[in-house]
Design a protein around this motif. Structure first.
Motif, PDB file in Angstrom:
ATOM      1  N   GLU A 190       0.839  -1.186   0.000  1.00 26.15           N
ATOM      2  CA  GLU A 190       0.000   0.000   0.000  1.00 26.15           C
ATOM      3  C   GLU A 190       0.867   1.226   0.000  1.00 26.15           C
ATOM      4  OE1 GLU A 190      -3.760  -1.605   2.588  1.00 26.15           O
ATOM      5  OE2 GLU A 190      -2.412  -0.113   3.397  1.00 26.15           O
ATOM      6  N   GLU A 191       0.574   2.125  -0.924  1.00 30.72           N
ATOM      7  CA  GLU A 191       1.315   3.376  -0.946  1.00 30.72           C
ATOM      8  C   GLU A 191       0.842   4.264   0.188  1.00 30.72           C
ATOM      9  OE1 GLU A 191       4.186   2.859  -3.280  1.00 30.72           O
ATOM     10  OE2 GLU A 191       3.829   4.807  -2.435  1.00 30.72           O
ATOM     11  N   LYS A 192       1.765   5.014   0.806  1.00 34.91           N
ATOM     12  CA  LYS A 192       1.423   5.946   1.863  1.00 34.91           C
ATOM     13  C   LYS A 192       1.481   7.364   1.316  1.00 34.91           C
ATOM     14  CE  LYS A 192       3.342   2.944   5.402  1.00 34.91           C
ATOM     15  NZ  LYS A 192       4.344   2.820   6.445  1.00 34.91           N
ATOM     16  N   GLU A 193       0.857   8.296   2.087  1.00 31.06           N
ATOM     17  CA  GLU A 193       0.905   9.701   1.686  1.00 31.06           C
ATOM     18  C   GLU A 193       2.341  10.179   1.669  1.00 31.06           C
ATOM     19  OE1 GLU A 193      -0.978  12.025   0.697  1.00 31.06           O
ATOM     20  OE2 GLU A 193      -2.901  11.030   0.731  1.00 31.06           O
ATOM     21  N   PRO A 194       2.746  10.849   0.615  1.00 29.43           N
ATOM     22  CA  PRO A 194       4.121  11.328   0.561  1.00 29.43           C
ATOM     23  C   PRO A 194       4.301  12.597   1.375  1.00 29.43           C
ATOM     24  CG  PRO A 194       2.958  12.039  -1.360  1.00 29.43           C
ATOM     25  CD  PRO A 194       1.970  11.222  -0.546  1.00 29.43           C
ATOM     26  N   LYS A 225      -7.844  10.925  -3.871  1.00 27.11           N
ATOM     27  CA  LYS A 225      -6.452  10.596  -4.189  1.00 27.11           C
ATOM     28  C   LYS A 225      -6.289   9.094  -4.358  1.00 27.11           C
ATOM     29  CE  LYS A 225      -3.575  14.303  -2.506  1.00 27.11           C
ATOM     30  NZ  LYS A 225      -2.450  14.663  -1.675  1.00 27.11           N
ATOM     31  N   GLU A 226      -5.851   8.717  -5.508  1.00 22.88           N
ATOM     32  CA  GLU A 226      -5.616   7.306  -5.751  1.00 22.88           C
ATOM     33  C   GLU A 226      -4.289   6.894  -5.150  1.00 22.88           C
ATOM     34  OE1 GLU A 226      -7.848   6.963 -10.058  1.00 22.88           O
ATOM     35  OE2 GLU A 226      -5.774   6.390  -9.832  1.00 22.88           O
ATOM     36  N   GLU A 227      -4.184   5.643  -4.768  1.00 20.36           N
ATOM     37  CA  GLU A 227      -2.933   5.095  -4.264  1.00 20.36           C
ATOM     38  C   GLU A 227      -2.495   3.984  -5.206  1.00 20.36           C
ATOM     39  OE1 GLU A 227      -1.270   6.159  -1.790  1.00 20.36           O
ATOM     40  OE2 GLU A 227      -2.754   7.645  -1.228  1.00 20.36           O
ATOM     41  N   LEU A 228      -1.202   3.971  -5.521  1.00 21.37           N
ATOM     42  CA  LEU A 228      -0.692   2.956  -6.417  1.00 21.37           C
ATOM     43  C   LEU A 228      -0.666   1.618  -5.707  1.00 21.37           C
ATOM     44  CD1 LEU A 228       2.344   4.954  -7.788  1.00 21.37           C
ATOM     45  CD2 LEU A 228       0.077   4.734  -8.789  1.00 21.37           C
ATOM     46  N   ASN A 229      -1.044   0.550  -6.436  1.00 21.00           N
ATOM     47  CA  ASN A 229      -0.996  -0.812  -5.896  1.00 21.00           C
ATOM     48  C   ASN A 229      -1.713  -0.897  -4.558  1.00 21.00           C
ATOM     49  OD1 ASN A 229       0.646  -1.586  -8.060  1.00 21.00           O
ATOM     50  ND2 ASN A 229       2.458  -0.799  -7.014  1.00 21.00           N
ATOM     51  N   GLN A 293     -12.679  -4.607  11.873  1.00 16.56           N
ATOM     52  CA  GLN A 293     -11.622  -3.817  12.476  1.00 16.56           C
ATOM     53  C   GLN A 293     -11.352  -2.571  11.643  1.00 16.56           C
ATOM     54  OE1 GLN A 293      -8.054  -6.003  13.180  1.00 16.56           O
ATOM     55  NE2 GLN A 293      -7.052  -4.355  14.320  1.00 16.56           N
ATOM     56  N   LEU A 294     -11.266  -1.423  12.317  1.00 11.59           N
ATOM     57  CA  LEU A 294     -10.958  -0.170  11.624  1.00 11.59           C
ATOM     58  C   LEU A 294      -9.477  -0.128  11.272  1.00 11.59           C
ATOM     59  CD1 LEU A 294     -12.954   2.392  13.803  1.00 11.59           C
ATOM     60  CD2 LEU A 294     -13.466   1.762  11.447  1.00 11.59           C
ATOM     61  N   ASP A 295      -9.193   0.163  10.020  1.00 15.28           N
ATOM     62  CA  ASP A 295      -7.808   0.296   9.564  1.00 15.28           C
ATOM     63  C   ASP A 295      -7.760   1.444   8.559  1.00 15.28           C
ATOM     64  OD1 ASP A 295      -5.239   0.148   8.611  1.00 15.28           O
ATOM     65  OD2 ASP A 295      -5.226  -2.022   8.364  1.00 15.28           O
ATOM     66  N   ILE A 296      -7.281   2.599   9.002  1.00 19.92           N
ATOM     67  CA  ILE A 296      -7.312   3.804   8.164  1.00 19.92           C
ATOM     68  C   ILE A 296      -6.506   3.628   6.891  1.00 19.92           C
ATOM     69  CG2 ILE A 296      -5.326   4.911   9.261  1.00 19.92           C
ATOM     70  CD1 ILE A 296      -8.597   6.644   8.113  1.00 19.92           C
ATOM     71  N   LYS A 297      -5.467   2.789   6.924  1.00 20.38           N
ATOM     72  CA  LYS A 297      -4.624   2.615   5.744  1.00 20.38           C
ATOM     73  C   LYS A 297      -5.337   1.852   4.637  1.00 20.38           C
ATOM     74  CE  LYS A 297      -0.324   2.849   8.341  1.00 20.38           C
ATOM     75  NZ  LYS A 297       0.883   2.134   8.771  1.00 20.38           N
ATOM     76  N   LYS A 298      -6.406   1.142   4.983  1.00 18.74           N
ATOM     77  CA  LYS A 298      -7.164   0.409   3.970  1.00 18.74           C
ATOM     78  C   LYS A 298      -8.333   1.237   3.434  1.00 18.74           C
ATOM     79  CE  LYS A 298      -5.959  -4.186   5.694  1.00 18.74           C
ATOM     80  NZ  LYS A 298      -6.453  -5.457   6.254  1.00 18.74           N
ATOM     81  N   SER A 299      -8.443   2.464   3.899  1.00 15.03           N
ATOM     82  CA  SER A 299      -9.486   3.359   3.393  1.00 15.03           C
ATOM     83  C   SER A 299      -8.901   4.277   2.327  1.00 15.03           C
ATOM     84  CB  SER A 299     -10.052   4.200   4.546  1.00 15.03           C
ATOM     85  OG  SER A 299      -9.095   5.168   4.954  1.00 15.03           O
ATOM     86  N   SER A 300      -9.747   5.075   1.724  1.00  8.35           N
ATOM     87  CA  SER A 300      -9.255   6.013   0.706  1.00  8.35           C
ATOM     88  C   SER A 300      -8.592   7.239   1.337  1.00  8.35           C
ATOM     89  CB  SER A 300     -10.409   6.475  -0.186  1.00  8.35           C
ATOM     90  OG  SER A 300     -11.363   7.202   0.571  1.00  8.35           O
ATOM     91  N   TYR A 301      -8.767   7.410   2.648  1.00  6.22           N
ATOM     92  CA  TYR A 301      -8.205   8.582   3.326  1.00  6.22           C
ATOM     93  C   TYR A 301      -6.726   8.400   3.659  1.00  6.22           C
ATOM     94  CZ  TYR A 301     -13.189   9.399   4.026  1.00  6.22           C
ATOM     95  OH  TYR A 301     -14.531   9.567   3.831  1.00  6.22           O
ATOM     96  N   PHE A 307      -9.279  12.055   7.136  1.00 10.01           N
ATOM     97  CA  PHE A 307     -10.689  11.722   7.336  1.00 10.01           C
ATOM     98  C   PHE A 307     -11.389  12.835   8.118  1.00 10.01           C
ATOM     99  CE2 PHE A 307     -13.875   9.933  10.229  1.00 10.01           C
ATOM    100  CZ  PHE A 307     -14.782   9.390   9.327  1.00 10.01           C
ATOM    101  N   LEU A 308     -10.757  13.281   9.210  1.00 10.98           N
ATOM    102  CA  LEU A 308     -11.362  14.338  10.021  1.00 10.98           C
ATOM    103  C   LEU A 308     -11.416  15.662   9.267  1.00 10.98           C
ATOM    104  CD1 LEU A 308      -9.836  13.624  13.541  1.00 10.98           C
ATOM    105  CD2 LEU A 308     -12.128  13.094  12.717  1.00 10.98           C
ATOM    106  N   GLN A 309     -10.432  15.902   8.424  1.00 12.22           N
ATOM    107  CA  GLN A 309     -10.447  17.127   7.626  1.00 12.22           C
ATOM    108  C   GLN A 309     -11.633  17.122   6.674  1.00 12.22           C
ATOM    109  OE1 GLN A 309      -6.767  17.907   5.636  1.00 12.22           O
ATOM    110  NE2 GLN A 309      -7.492  19.760   4.682  1.00 12.22           N
ATOM    111  N   CYS A 310     -11.925  15.951   6.145  1.00 16.47           N
ATOM    112  CA  CYS A 310     -13.085  15.824   5.252  1.00 16.47           C
ATOM    113  C   CYS A 310     -14.381  16.082   6.030  1.00 16.47           C
ATOM    114  CB  CYS A 310     -13.097  14.431   4.632  1.00 16.47           C
ATOM    115  SG  CYS A 310     -14.356  14.212   3.374  1.00 16.47           S
ATOM    116  N   MET A 311     -14.466  15.550   7.245  1.00 14.22           N
ATOM    117  CA  MET A 311     -15.653  15.786   8.075  1.00 14.22           C
ATOM    118  C   MET A 311     -15.765  17.279   8.451  1.00 14.22           C
ATOM    119  SD  MET A 311     -17.149  12.898   8.301  1.00 14.22           S
ATOM    120  CE  MET A 311     -16.488  12.211   6.775  1.00 14.22           C
ATOM    121  N   GLN A 312     -14.606  17.909   8.668  1.00 18.34           N
ATOM    122  CA  GLN A 312     -14.611  19.340   8.977  1.00 18.34           C
ATOM    123  C   GLN A 312     -15.068  20.142   7.770  1.00 18.34           C
ATOM    124  OE1 GLN A 312     -11.675  21.866  11.589  1.00 18.34           O
ATOM    125  NE2 GLN A 312     -10.751  21.663   9.595  1.00 18.34           N
TER     126      GLN A 312
END
Length: 574
Positions: A190-194, A225-229, A293-301, A307-312
């Motif tokens: 999983e690609e992470k935010e740069p 934002k798309e993530e590679l692979n 189980q919640l796993d933020i890395k498996k979400s689009s955020y 995620f919280l910025q989007c809710m804001q």
């Protein structure tokens, strides 16, 4: 424009006359802007009406990734594994062990040649870099050491100046079966935010490796934002495309469900301000249905802050940054239609959820953050570190500093032949490590003295990693949790605790727990002279209780707690 076209033709002779005219057209709008890098260097950027095309540093022209996607063969290209992109975007240079050796061999380059970096299986470049050694030197070194100094990457601030498009999929010119298998194996990564490499504001420069991101305003961009692979396809090749998106959408839906469930049933107005890490750990996790189980890395955020910025952005809540990497929820609109319309899933009840929240602070297990000391190359130390390819602002661990110094000593044959415990001081070591008064007196140093002097003269930094979150690099040494005893009226003493937020501890939560344990009044108030910092104040000298809670229950290292020696001495009661 004519001069720019001439400069481009000289810098990139592979471009044909037609491509050059297409690249720098006669009538199309062309803008020139100036931005500043993380090191404070002024950079000239040439843009068309959509994307940055070129950037210029010290009169040298470099193409952006947008340009390389149109002309992928403009520069000699070297491939790396998809997980390496995260490191490159984080400010790291490309090391040779991370370079994939193709069956057809490397392109022939010399030291200083401008190169493109691609990911295995896709010819679209994701970074622009300068070779630090020739192809022959790379092979002679056994593919070890630093191969490329990275200047610009996909998803950095320079990329954000454009239309924020994603790399096209360009099939490799030569693909053997082994490379195909390797590419399939890499799908699980999983690609992470740069981390951004460029800053538009000279007052907001970030060091290389600084893991804070420039926040974006658009919720659509955050979620889009798309993530590679993204995820590894578990079925056949025909299922691959559907497998990538489906789990991500499910995780997004689960995060939304737990978010609204927590706000509706668990969080009260009196709980605010509430650390975002506490909100996730203490409230949202308990709202997760059994078996999931919640796993933020498996979400689009990818990050909880996104995620919280989007809710804001949807005006559901308000988030405030207390310090770098530490955020707090300071307001919630409980009348928001989305909160009011949310129905608690079957198996949960509002009454039981509210009851659970009262004991949540006690039941929730706190995990101390991982804190790693780091060092930045200062101006004075550049001569010692430039041979290893590091510049001012490069961030290194203590072991990396040690290895660089040892390699420098051995390469320059500075080990004392009569006593190998000593190192001869050459001109560079003299300038970097010795004070002016010592330069005529000291001709050699012990190894330990050499290394300790080196670390003392580097810029102190530290990296903090909270469980389930991305690492954050901050300047200076981390401030310890500061415990002091103050005297109030009538000779009464109070215990004051500061800097809890830096370690992921919610001051209000700590105050509540202490109040219950010692049966004394505890309050949370702003730290005098600051805007966003708060302190806990509790009646009496409670350092014994604090020490037990911080050292034994929270497992925080003693070196990060200041003031434990002020505990009252225990004596026999008469």
């Amino acid at each position: 424009r004519r001069k720019l076209r001439t400069d481009v033709a000289a810098a990139f002779p592979n471009l044909s006359a037609e491509q050059l005219t297409e690249f720098i057209p006669n009538k199309e709008e062309l803008n020139v802007i100036k931005i500043y890098s993380h090191k404070g260097e002024a950079i000239t950027v040439y843009m068309n009406n959509r994307n940055p095309l070129l950037f210029e540093i010290e009169k040298a022209l470099y193409p952006t990734v947008y340009t390389l996607w149109v002309y992928p063969d403009l520069l000699p290209a070297f491939s790396t594994w998809p997980p390496v992109l995260q490191k490159l975007a984080g400010g790291a240079d490309l090391m040779l062990p991370g370079v994939v050796v193709p069956s057809s061999g490397f392109p022939q380059v010399e030291r200083g040649t401008l190169c493109a970096v691609t990911l295995l299986g896709n010819r679209a470049p994701v970074a622009v870099a300068v070779a630090t050694m020739s192809t022959a030197e790379m092979l002679a070194a056994g593919m070890k050491g630093k191969g490329f100094a990275v200047l610009h990457t996909y998803l950095d601030h320079l990329w954000e100046y454009g239309d924020k498009s994603y790399p096209p999929t360009l099939a490799p010119l030569v693909t053997d079966s082994a490379e195909k298998e390797s590419a399939e194996d890499e799908e699980e990564v999983e690609e992470k935010e740069p981390v951004t490499s460029f800053s538009t504001d000279p007052l907001q420069h970030v060091d290389v490796g600084d893991l804070s991101l420039k926040e974006l305003d658009s919720c659509a961009i955050l979620r889009g934002k798309e993530e590679l692979n993204e995820n590894r396809a578990t079925g056949t090749a025909e299922d691959a495309d559907t497998e990538v998106q489906h789990p991500q959408e499910q995780m997004d839906a689960l995060f939304n469900q737990c978010f609204f469930h927590a706000l509706k049933c668990k969080v009260k107005k009196s709980d605010l301000p509430l650390l975002t890490s506490t909100f996730l750990r203490s409230h949202m996790f308990s709202c997760c249905p059994a078996g999931q189980q919640l796993d933020i890395k498996k979400s689009s955020y990818k990050k909880f802050s996104k995620f919280l910025q989007c809710m804001q952005h949807q005006k559901i809540l308000q988030v405030k940054e207390l310090s770098k990497g530490v955020e707090s929820i300071v307001g919630v609109d409980w009348k928001h239609p989305d909160i009011k319309a949310f129905a608690v899933p079957e198996g949960f009840s509002s009454a039981s959820a509210a009851q659970d929240s009262k004991s949540e602070d006690r039941e929730q297990v706190y995990h101390a953050p991982e804190i790693i000391p780091l060092y930045g190359v200062s101006t004075k130390m550049i001569p010692l570190f430039q041979e290893s390819g590091h510049k001012k602002g490069s961030i290194l661990s203590s072991s990396e500093v040690r290895n660089i110094v040892i390699n420098y000593v051995k390469t320059n044959e500075l080990v004392d032949e009569t006593n190998k415990n000593f190192v001869k001081v050459d001109a560079i070591l003299c300038d970097c490590l010795l004070d002016k008064s010592e330069q005529d007196e000291i001709s050699n140093l012990k190894w330990d003295d050499l290394l300790s002097r080196c670390l003392e003269r580097l810029q102190p930094l530290h990296q903090v990693t909270f469980p389930g979150q991305e690492p954050v690099v901050r300047k200076g040494n981390i401030e310890p949790i500061d415990i002091t005893i103050a005297q109030r009226s009538s000779n009464k003493k109070v215990t004051i605790i500061k800097n809890l937020e830096l370690y992921g501890l919610d001051p209000q939560c700590v105050a509540n727990i202490l109040q219950q344990k010692v049966q004394a009044s505890a309050t949370v108030a702003p730290v005098p002279g600051t805007k966003d910092r708060v302190q806990v104040q509790i009646q009496g000298n409670q350092i014994h209780h604090l020490a037990k809670m911080l050292l034994e229950e929270y497992q925080l290292p003693r070196k990060y707690i200041q003031g434990l020696e002020k505990a009252p001495k225990l004596g026999r009661k008469k």
